[in-house]
Design a protein around this motif. Structure first.
Motif, PDB file in Angstrom:
ATOM      1  N   ILE A   1      65.083  30.091  -5.039  1.00  0.00           N
ATOM      2  CA  ILE A   1      64.496  31.401  -5.295  1.00  0.00           C
ATOM      3  C   ILE A   1      65.300  32.462  -4.560  1.00  0.00           C
ATOM      4  O   ILE A   1      65.906  32.190  -3.529  1.00  0.00           O
TER       5      ILE A   1
ATOM      6  N   MET B   1      64.697  37.601  -9.396  1.00  0.00           N
ATOM      7  CA  MET B   1      64.552  36.602 -10.444  1.00  0.00           C
ATOM      8  C   MET B   1      63.748  37.200 -11.598  1.00  0.00           C
ATOM      9  O   MET B   1      62.908  38.069 -11.418  1.00  0.00           O
TER      10      MET B   1
ATOM     11  N   ARG C   1      63.384  41.881 -13.596  1.00  0.00           N
ATOM     12  CA  ARG C   1      63.740  41.358 -12.267  1.00  0.00           C
ATOM     13  C   ARG C   1      62.634  41.711 -11.268  1.00  0.00           C
ATOM     14  O   ARG C   1      62.184  42.849 -11.215  1.00  0.00           O
TER      15      ARG C   1
ATOM     16  N   MET D   1      57.524  33.158  -6.165  1.00  0.00           N
ATOM     17  CA  MET D   1      58.837  33.281  -6.787  1.00  0.00           C
ATOM     18  C   MET D   1      59.269  31.987  -7.469  1.00  0.00           C
ATOM     19  O   MET D   1      60.001  32.015  -8.467  1.00  0.00           O
ATOM     20  N   ARG D   2      58.783  30.847  -6.953  1.00  0.00           N
ATOM     21  CA  ARG D   2      59.084  29.594  -7.656  1.00  0.00           C
ATOM     22  C   ARG D   2      58.395  29.564  -9.014  1.00  0.00           C
ATOM     23  O   ARG D   2      58.957  29.072 -10.009  1.00  0.00           O
TER      24      ARG D   2
ATOM     25  N   ARG E   1      60.438  31.752 -11.339  1.00  0.00           N
ATOM     26  CA  ARG E   1      61.647  31.089 -11.841  1.00  0.00           C
ATOM     27  C   ARG E   1      61.348  30.215 -13.049  1.00  0.00           C
ATOM     28  O   ARG E   1      62.146  30.158 -13.990  1.00  0.00           O
TER      29      ARG E   1
ATOM     30  N   ASP F   1      63.424  24.785 -15.542  1.00  0.00           N
ATOM     31  CA  ASP F   1      64.760  24.731 -16.134  1.00  0.00           C
ATOM     32  C   ASP F   1      64.833  23.522 -17.075  1.00  0.00           C
ATOM     33  O   ASP F   1      64.778  22.366 -16.626  1.00  0.00           O
TER      34      ASP F   1
ATOM     35  N   GLU G   1      65.773  22.802  -6.468  1.00  0.00           N
ATOM     36  CA  GLU G   1      64.675  22.783  -7.444  1.00  0.00           C
ATOM     37  C   GLU G   1      63.324  23.043  -6.777  1.00  0.00           C
ATOM     38  O   GLU G   1      62.388  23.486  -7.443  1.00  0.00           O
TER      39      GLU G   1
END
Length: 510
Positions: free
Chosen positions: A30, A34, A122, A409-410, A413, A416, A451
């Motif tokens: 993070i 982001m 952002r 913030m995780r 994100r 992925d 991660e």
């Protein structure tokens, strides 16, 4: 060389060693800026309806009490002053000013690594507010906040990875002269951190002296204008639909001085803003659109943050309810409207109505901050440290909030999904003749820091480990980390400049 496969105990030692090693910024799980935007409480049709209603409000209701200078600026641009004194905004004028308004702006830090790039969705988290009390966890009491408290909060923020900017969070109540208060507020922030700073000014007459201080820190006016590292939090409106005369005059001066401005509309739904959540957003949008016209009529393209910042009332009592689900929805809806206009935007989240950093504070800060982040809000103000519906600020809560924001913030994100992250080769290695678990696999060790995000204070011990460690309590750990940071956090102003400033201004903190 690939990490050696280890058993459970060795795996734990390896994980601890990896967590202790610093990561380059580009591979951290993070970081500031982001991209959010996955959460959208408003439909496209809903946003268009809010926009249309805001334009109707500006054209039919308008805003009252503009200062004479503002009347001249706005009417010269094409606004109309009616017989009732209200300034009304034709649709074409609003659209013309939106076309020239600044987008993709950067709020600079004194160090480039702290620059905040406000484009798209952002997300950046920071402090703000005007708390008049400090929460003392040693005695569970509230006392008047001081310039030293503000300086300490800035110094702590400088050392928190997930608090990306520092806006004035409390009032220096030990400074009785208003000019000295503005000077101390500004300098306490600048002396404490090189991250971007936000502040406000109580009177237009104070701007010149404060700009002189800023130029001294920057190394001259030209250096300041090249990288303006302070923004003005400007309550240019008094909801509903009135200009704040002195704040408008201050805003005019600061736009000309090259300072970015936060166009702040802070109505309270059910009190100074309408009770329906959608209509509260309409009023905030209308007021901030008036600010966009105002700023761009002075200087087209000047950096301004669209600060739709409506709060919530507990309609049973009229008290503010900053930690409510309705507040989270208001903030997320405002973030969507910022994207509707493609303007850099800010709003409030992370406020707790609880008086102490307890379970209530945790759920209120967590829910409102995660919705703000997921909505793609560029600038999330008041996200840490705020208690008692903005009346109290807690230094330990600031430290705890850094952990909360890390988890938020995780979530921002997201997940992925790539060919590597969905390959079943690691599953084959473990399941077909392997150890039957992934604890020591090379993939686990490779990803454990890029991660996953780990709390600094949050406790994930087993009950046995917790008991053996002496049953550490969360607030005791927060107090310890606060004290550790303050013990090593120095002044962020060069000694010769600090001496020069203290010789010219009445500075109240050490």
């Amino acid at each position: 060389m690939a990490p050696k496969r280890v058993g459970r105990t060795g795996g734990r030692d390896a994980r601890r060693a990896l967590r202790a090693a610093p990561l380059a910024d580009h591979v951290r799980p993070i970081r500031a800026g982001m991209e959010g935007g996955r959460y959208r409480p408003l439909s496209d049709a809903g946003m268009a309806q809010i926009h249309a209603a805001a334009l109707d409000a500006l054209e039919q209701i308008g805003l009252s009490q503009a200062p004479p200078s503002g009347v001249e600026i706005l009417t010269r641009a094409g606004a109309v002053q009616g017989d009732d004194g209200r300034i009304r905004f034709p649709r074409a004028l609003v659209e013309d000013m939106l076309a020239v308004a600044a987008r993709d702006i950067t709020l600079h830090g004194r160090e480039a690594k702290h620059d905040l790039h406000l484009s798209g969705q952002r997300v950046h988290f920071g402090t703000a507010g005007a708390a008049v009390h400090i929460v003392d966890l040693e005695t569970d009491t509230y006392r008047d906040s001081t310039a030293q408290d503000l300086y300490n909060a800035a110094r702590i923020t400088h050392h928190l990875d997930n608090v990306h900017f520092f806006q004035r969070a409390m009032v220096c109540r030990d400074v009785t002269d208003n000019y000295d208060m503005d000077v101390n507020t500004l300098y306490a922030c600048l002396a404490g951190t090189t991250k971007h700073v936000g502040t406000s000014f109580s009177e237009p007459a104070h701007v010149a002296g404060c700009m002189d201080l800023i130029h001294t820190v920057a190394g001259g006016e030209a250096a300041w204008r090249a990288r303006p590292f302070v923004s003005n939090s400007n309550c240019f409106v008094v909801p509903p639909m009135k200009f704040a005369e002195e704040s408008c005059t201050t805003m005019e001066m600061l736009v000309r001085a090259g300072m970015p401005v936060l166009l702040l509309s802070a109505g309270q739904a059910g009190a100074t803003a309408p009770a329906p959540i959608a209509l509260a957003i309409v009023q905030a949008v209308a007021e901030c659109l008036a600010g966009v016209v105002y700023v761009n009529a002075i200087r087209p393209g000047h950096p301004a943050i669209f600060g739709t910042w409506p709060f919530v009332s507990d309609l049973r009592t009229g008290a503010m309810s900053g930690g409510s689900a309705e507040q989270a929805l208001l903030t997320a809806g405002c973030a969507q409207m910022h994207r509707f206009y493609n303007l850099p935007g800010g709003a409030a989240a992370g406020i707790s109505d609880s008086k102490l950093p307890d379970m209530q504070a945790g759920w209120e800060q967590g829910i409102t901050n995660v919705l703000a982040g997921l909505s793609g809000l560029n600038m999330v103000y008041e996200s840490v440290g705020m208690h008692a519906s903005l009346l109290g600020f807690c230094l330990e809560s600031l430290v705890l909030g850094d952990d909360i924001l890390g988890q938020v913030m995780r979530c921002v994100r997201g997940i992925d999904v790539t060919p590597d992250s969905t390959s079943i080769e690691a599953m084959k290695e473990v399941c077909l003749g392997g150890p039957g678990h992934y604890l020591g696999s090379s993939q686990t060790l490779d990803l454990m820091q890029t991660e996953y995000v780990y709390p600094v204070i949050g406790n994930r011990m087993s009950p046995k480990e917790w008991n053996e460690a002496g049953k550490p309590k969360l607030l005791d750990m927060a107090i310890r980390r606060k004290n550790d940071i303050l013990a090593r956090a120095g002044c962020q102003i060069a000694p010769d400049i600090d001496r020069a400033i203290r010789s010219r201004f009445n500075i109240h903190f050490t």
